[in-house]
Write an enzyme that holds these catalytic residues in place. Structure first.
Site, PDB file in Angstrom:
ATOM      1  N   ALA A 295      77.667  -4.443 100.738  1.00 39.81           N
ATOM      2  CA  ALA A 295      78.368  -5.418  99.910  1.00 39.81           C
ATOM      3  C   ALA A 295      79.842  -5.066  99.748  1.00 39.81           C
ATOM      4  CB  ALA A 295      77.714  -5.488  98.528  1.00 39.81           C
ATOM      5  N   THR A 296      80.663  -6.092  99.702  1.00 40.02           N
ATOM      6  CA  THR A 296      82.092  -5.880  99.454  1.00 40.02           C
ATOM      7  C   THR A 296      82.339  -5.140  98.139  1.00 40.02           C
ATOM      8  OG1 THR A 296      82.606  -7.849 100.758  1.00 40.02           O
ATOM      9  CG2 THR A 296      84.336  -7.039  99.287  1.00 40.02           C
TER      10      THR A 296
ATOM     11  N   MET B  22      81.800  -1.499  98.782  1.00 43.32           N
ATOM     12  CA  MET B  22      82.871  -0.918  99.581  1.00 43.32           C
ATOM     13  C   MET B  22      84.103  -0.665  98.721  1.00 43.32           C
ATOM     14  SD  MET B  22      84.854  -2.431 102.939  1.00 43.32           S
ATOM     15  CE  MET B  22      85.785  -3.629 101.977  1.00 43.32           C
TER      16      MET B  22
ATOM     17  N   LEU C 262      83.634   2.371  96.572  1.00 43.00           N
ATOM     18  CA  LEU C 262      83.793   3.605  97.333  1.00 43.00           C
ATOM     19  C   LEU C 262      85.277   3.898  97.564  1.00 43.00           C
ATOM     20  CD1 LEU C 262      82.149   5.874  98.731  1.00 43.00           C
ATOM     21  CD2 LEU C 262      82.355   4.530 100.846  1.00 43.00           C
ATOM     22  N   MET C 263      86.061   2.864  97.839  1.00 39.50           N
ATOM     23  CA  MET C 263      87.508   3.032  98.000  1.00 39.50           C
ATOM     24  C   MET C 263      88.141   3.529  96.691  1.00 39.50           C
ATOM     25  SD  MET C 263      88.356  -0.421 100.125  1.00 39.50           S
ATOM     26  CE  MET C 263      88.388  -0.472 101.913  1.00 39.50           C
ATOM     27  N   GLU C 264      87.705   2.958  95.571  1.00 45.01           N
ATOM     28  CA  GLU C 264      88.210   3.409  94.266  1.00 45.01           C
ATOM     29  C   GLU C 264      87.838   4.862  94.027  1.00 45.01           C
ATOM     30  OE1 GLU C 264      88.909   1.006  90.598  1.00 45.01           O
ATOM     31  OE2 GLU C 264      87.167  -0.076  91.401  1.00 45.01           O
TER      32      GLU C 264
ATOM     33  N   GLY D 245      91.456   1.776  87.197  1.00 45.95           N
ATOM     34  CA  GLY D 245      91.811   0.792  88.202  1.00 45.95           C
ATOM     35  C   GLY D 245      92.624  -0.339  87.598  1.00 45.95           C
TER      36      GLY D 245
ATOM     37  N   HIS E 152      87.299  -7.188 103.839  1.00 46.02           N
ATOM     38  CA  HIS E 152      86.062  -6.629 104.381  1.00 46.02           C
ATOM     39  C   HIS E 152      85.982  -7.141 105.810  1.00 46.02           C
ATOM     40  CE1 HIS E 152      81.720  -5.353 103.220  1.00 46.02           C
ATOM     41  NE2 HIS E 152      82.072  -4.891 104.410  1.00 46.02           N
TER      42      HIS E 152
ATOM     43  N   ARG F 256      96.175   2.272  90.533  1.00 47.52           N
ATOM     44  CA  ARG F 256      95.572   2.882  89.356  1.00 47.52           C
ATOM     45  C   ARG F 256      96.689   3.222  88.387  1.00 47.52           C
ATOM     46  NH1 ARG F 256      90.521   3.559  90.089  1.00 47.52           N
ATOM     47  NH2 ARG F 256      90.209   4.921  88.307  1.00 47.52           N
TER      48      ARG F 256
END
Length: 131
Positions: A34-35, A38, A41-43, A62, A69, A113
């Site tokens: 799922a977007t 993803m 995970l990037m955060e 954030g 995606h 952030r």
């Protein structure tokens, strides 16, 4: 102690499980990564890149996320995200974020952030519950 600077980076990874699919998260109907998973995970990679360098009592939250995606990833495949600091403007830290599975790049974009006092932030959250 090292200081925050452009070029700092970190990576985070996870295996795609059924719980991380669009169908499970309800961000779509497919059984693929799922977007929202993803971007989380990037955060996480972004947090890992700077948290150890922040003064005691400080954390980051954030503030903005703009990602594409690019390709699907099936259940059972490991995905990896990388976040690199590209700019620092006062308390705002901007990152280039990317993600890959074992075959190709699956996502890219930017993330921002803001560095905050953890105690004050927690108080703001608690005050919303009380009102």
């Amino acid at each position: 102690m090292e200081e925050l600077k452009v070029g700092l980076f970190a990576e985070a990874s996870e295996f795609v499980t059924e719980q991380l699919t669009a169908a499970s998260i309800k961000s779509g109907l497919v059984s693929a990564y799922a977007t929202p998973a993803m971007t989380a995970l990037m955060e996480n990679a972004s947090v890992l890149a700077i948290q150890k360098l922040l003064p005691k009592g400080q954390t980051s939250v954030g503030a903005a996320m703009c990602v594409k995606h690019l390709a699907p990833t099936p259940v059972g495949v490991r995905v990896r995200a990388r976040a690199e600091v590209t700019a620092i403007d006062g308390r705002r830290v901007t990152f280039k974020v990317e993600a890959w599975d074992s075959k190709e790049k699956i996502g890219e974009g930017t993330h921002a952030r803001v560095i905050v006092d953890a105690g004050r932030f927690r108080t703001k959250v608690e005050n919303k519950i009380k009102s």
